[in-house]
Design an enzyme around this catalytic site. Structure first.
Site, short mmCIF file in Angstrom:
data_model
loop_
_atom_site.label_atom_id
_atom_site.label_comp_id
_atom_site.label_asym_id
_atom_site.label_seq_id
_atom_site.Cartn_x
_atom_site.Cartn_y
_atom_site.Cartn_z
N ASN A 212 0.85 -1.19 0.00
CA ASN A 212 0.00 0.00 0.00
C ASN A 212 0.88 1.24 0.00
O ASN A 212 2.10 1.14 -0.07
CB ASN A 212 -0.94 -0.02 1.20
CG ASN A 212 -0.19 -0.15 2.51
OD1 ASN A 212 0.57 0.73 2.89
ND2 ASN A 212 -0.40 -1.28 3.22
N ASP A 288 -4.58 -6.48 4.36
CA ASP A 288 -5.74 -7.28 4.75
C ASP A 288 -5.74 -8.65 4.08
O ASP A 288 -6.40 -9.57 4.57
CB ASP A 288 -7.03 -6.54 4.39
CG ASP A 288 -7.23 -5.30 5.24
OD1 ASP A 288 -6.94 -5.36 6.45
OD2 ASP A 288 -7.65 -4.26 4.70
N LYS A 301 8.05 -14.29 -15.56
CA LYS A 301 8.30 -13.50 -16.77
C LYS A 301 7.00 -13.19 -17.49
O LYS A 301 6.11 -14.03 -17.62
CB LYS A 301 9.23 -14.26 -17.71
CG LYS A 301 10.61 -14.57 -17.12
CD LYS A 301 11.43 -13.33 -16.94
CE LYS A 301 11.88 -12.76 -18.27
NZ LYS A 301 12.74 -11.55 -18.08
N PHE A 339 -5.43 2.57 14.58
CA PHE A 339 -5.60 3.54 13.50
C PHE A 339 -6.56 2.95 12.47
O PHE A 339 -6.57 1.74 12.24
CB PHE A 339 -4.25 3.85 12.82
CG PHE A 339 -3.51 4.99 13.43
CD1 PHE A 339 -3.34 6.19 12.74
CD2 PHE A 339 -2.98 4.89 14.72
CE1 PHE A 339 -2.65 7.25 13.31
CE2 PHE A 339 -2.30 5.95 15.29
CZ PHE A 339 -2.13 7.14 14.58
N LYS A 353 -15.44 -0.14 13.51
CA LYS A 353 -14.15 -0.73 13.86
C LYS A 353 -13.85 -0.53 15.34
O LYS A 353 -13.36 -1.45 16.01
CB LYS A 353 -13.04 -0.11 13.00
CG LYS A 353 -11.67 -0.74 13.21
CD LYS A 353 -10.66 -0.20 12.19
CE LYS A 353 -9.32 -0.92 12.33
NZ LYS A 353 -8.34 -0.46 11.29
N LYS A 357 -13.12 -3.80 17.73
CA LYS A 357 -11.72 -4.12 18.03
C LYS A 357 -11.34 -3.97 19.50
O LYS A 357 -10.20 -4.25 19.87
CB LYS A 357 -10.80 -3.25 17.16
CG LYS A 357 -10.96 -3.47 15.66
CD LYS A 357 -10.60 -4.87 15.22
CE LYS A 357 -10.85 -5.11 13.75
NZ LYS A 357 -9.92 -4.45 12.87
#
Length: 412
Positions: A212, A288, A301, A339, A353, A357
C-alpha cells in the site's frame, strides 16, 4: 527534595533580546534554574553581565573556552531539561532548520536535538515582511515537522516603526509553552510504548509484492514523540525509507505475518513483566489479504504467457483485533490505540471498527485525500475516545509530528 528543572535560554541578535531578561525572571518565579547562551550579535544589544547577574551563572558565548574544560557545546547540551530560544531571528531559525552550526548557540542546538535531550521551544521575533517571507515559513515548517515547538509572534508596533506580525510573543505565552513542554517531557517517563508503523509487503514472486501507499511517517512521528516524553520505545516497522528514531528499539518486518508474530512476542504473557508494554499504538498499514499460493522463488516472466493470470487471496491475521480480544479478556494490561484508514463513510466505518476491536482509542484519517494521510508529511485525524460520538476529538491538519504530540496528549 526534588531538584530544580534546568532551562537553557538562547538569546539571538533581535532587538527583542532585552525582553529575554523578563523571560529569565518569569522562569525563575516558577522555580526553574536558567542558564543563558548568547550569539555574538545578541551581546551588542544586551550585555552578558546582565544575564550573569540575573541567573547567577556565567553566560555561554564562546565555542572555544578553557582547552582543559569539556567541549563547550556538548556539555551545554547535556545540562538542560528544556532548551528555549527567545528571541529567535530568521537567521538562527534558518541555521537550525538546515543543520548549520557556526557558533556556540547553533552547535549546542544541533547537539541537543541530535541527542534528543528534551523539548526545543523557539519564539521568533523579526520584521513583519521577514516573518511572511516564504523561506522563513518553510524553515518554520521544517522545525515543526521535527517536533520543535514554535511560539508564534504577536502583532503590533515593531521596532522598525511599522505595525504588523513579528514582535516577540508575550512573556507569559512563552513561559506557558515552556511549562507545557516540561509537563509533556515526563508524561511517559518509565513507560514502555510499543508502536507499529509503515506498510507490509505480501510477496507474489521474487520481485513483486502486494502493498500500500503508507510511508510510515505517522508511526515514526509517534515513536519520536514518545521518546521525547521519556518513554522506552519499541518500533515494529515495515519496510520504509525513513531513518529510525535514535534510542528506539527497532524491529524490522516485511509481511503481515511477520508483524503479527513480532507484536505477539512483545506482549506475550510469559515475557518479562518489566518490558511488557504499557501503551500499544497500531499505526501500521497492515495488508488485509495475501496470496494463498506461496511466492515463487523466481521472477514470473511476462513472456511466459499471453493471457491474464489470477492471484487468489486470503485474509491476513488481524493484529489489532487479536490485541483487542486479549485486552477485553484481561490478559493484556496496556492502553490500546488503533488507527483506521478510510475512504468512504469515514466516521461511520471507523465507529464500527472501534466497537469491534476493543480499543481504548481509534485514530481515524481519510486517506482518499491527497493532502494528508498516506505519503504526506501532514495529517488530519479524528480520535474516537469512547462509544459516544460527542466525545470524538478532531485534530485539524498539521505536520505529523504535531499530530503525534496531540494524540499522545490525549492518551497520556
Amino acid at each position: 527534595m526534588q531538584s530544580m528543572k534546568k532551562i537553557l535560554l538562547g538569546v539571538t541578535g533581535s532587538i527583542a533580546a532585552y525582553k529575554s531578561c523578563d523571560v529569565v525572571r518569569a522562569l525563575q518565579k516558577r522555580n526553574l534554574d536558567v542558564k543563558v547562551v548568547m550569539t555574538e550579535h545578541a551581546t551588542e544589544l544586551v550585555g552578558a553581565a546582565t544575564f550573569r547577574a540575573l541567573t547567577g551563572h556565567e553566560v555561554a558565548r564562546d565555542l572555544f573556552v578553557d582547552p582543559a574544560a569539556p567541549i563547550h557545546h556538548i556539555s551545554l547540551s547535556d545540562e538542560p531539561d528544556l532548551f528555549v530560544i527567545a528571541p529567535a531571528t530568521a537567521n538562527v531559525i534558518a541555521k537550525i532548520a538546515h543543520g548549520v552550526a557556526d557558533d556556540l548557540l547553533t552547535t549546542t542546538t544541533l547537539a541537543y536535538q541530535g541527542a534528543r535531550r528534551g523539548p526545543l521551544v523557539v519564539a521568533p521575533a523579526m520584521n513583519d515582511a521577514m516573518w511572511h517571507d516564504g523561506t522563513v515559513r518553510e524553515n518554520l515548517e521544517t522545525l515543526r515537522a521535527r517536533g520543535v515547538v514554535i511560539v508564534e509572534p504577536g502583532t503590533g508596533y515593531l521596532a522598525c516603526g511599522t505595525e504588523g506580525t513579528g514582535r516577540l510573543a508575550e512573556i507569559d505565552t512563552i513561559v506557558e509553552a515552556i511549562e507545557a513542554e516540561l509537563a509533556r517531557a515526563g508524561s511517559l517517563s518509565g513507560k514502555h510504548v510499543l508502536i507499529t508503523a509503515g506498510p507490509t509487503y505480501e510477496p507474489i514472486d521474487a520481485v513483486r509484492a502486494l502493498t500500500n501507499y503508507s510511508s510510515g511517517k505517522m508511526g515514526y512521528a509517534l515513536a519520536s514523540e514518545a521518546l521525547t516524553r521519556g518513554a522506552e520505545v519499541t518500533l515494529v516497522s515495515g519496510q520504509t525509507a525513513l531513518r529510525p528514531p535514535e534510542h528506539a528499539q527497532v524491529i524490522t518486518v516485511t509481511t503481515a505475518a511477520d508483524m503479527y508474530d513480532a507484536m505477539l512476542k512483545a506482549v506475550d504473557s510469559e515475557a518479562d513483566s518489566e518490558v511488557k508494554p504499557d501503551l500499544i499504538i497500531c499505526a501500521a498499514a497492515v495488508a488485509d489479504w495475501r496470496p494463498v499460493t506461496p511466492p515463487a522463488t523466481r521472477k514470473r516472466k511476462k513472456t511466459e504467457t499471453n493471457t491474464p493470470f489470477t492471484i487468489e487471496l486470503e485474509p491476513t491475521q488481524d493484529i489489532l483485533a487479536e490485541l483487542g480480544t486479549r485486552r477485553a479478556a484481561g490478559t493484556l494490561d496496556a492502553t490500546l490505540v488503533g488507527f483506521a484508514a478510510e475512504t468512504d463513510d469515514v466516521l461511520k466505518n471507523a465507529r464500527t471498527k472501534y466497537d469491534a476491536k476493543h480499543v481504548d482509542y481509534l485514530v481515524v484519517n481519510d486517506v482518499s485525500r491527497s493532502d494528508i494521510g498516506f505519503g504526506s508529511s501532514d495529517n488530519e485525524v479524528t480520535v474516537l475516545t469512547g462509544t459516544d460520538a460527542a466525545d470524538d476529538i478532531t485534530l485539524s491538519r498539521a505536520p505529523k509530528r504535531v499530530i503525534a504530540r496531540r494524540i499522545l496528549d490525549i492518551v497520556s
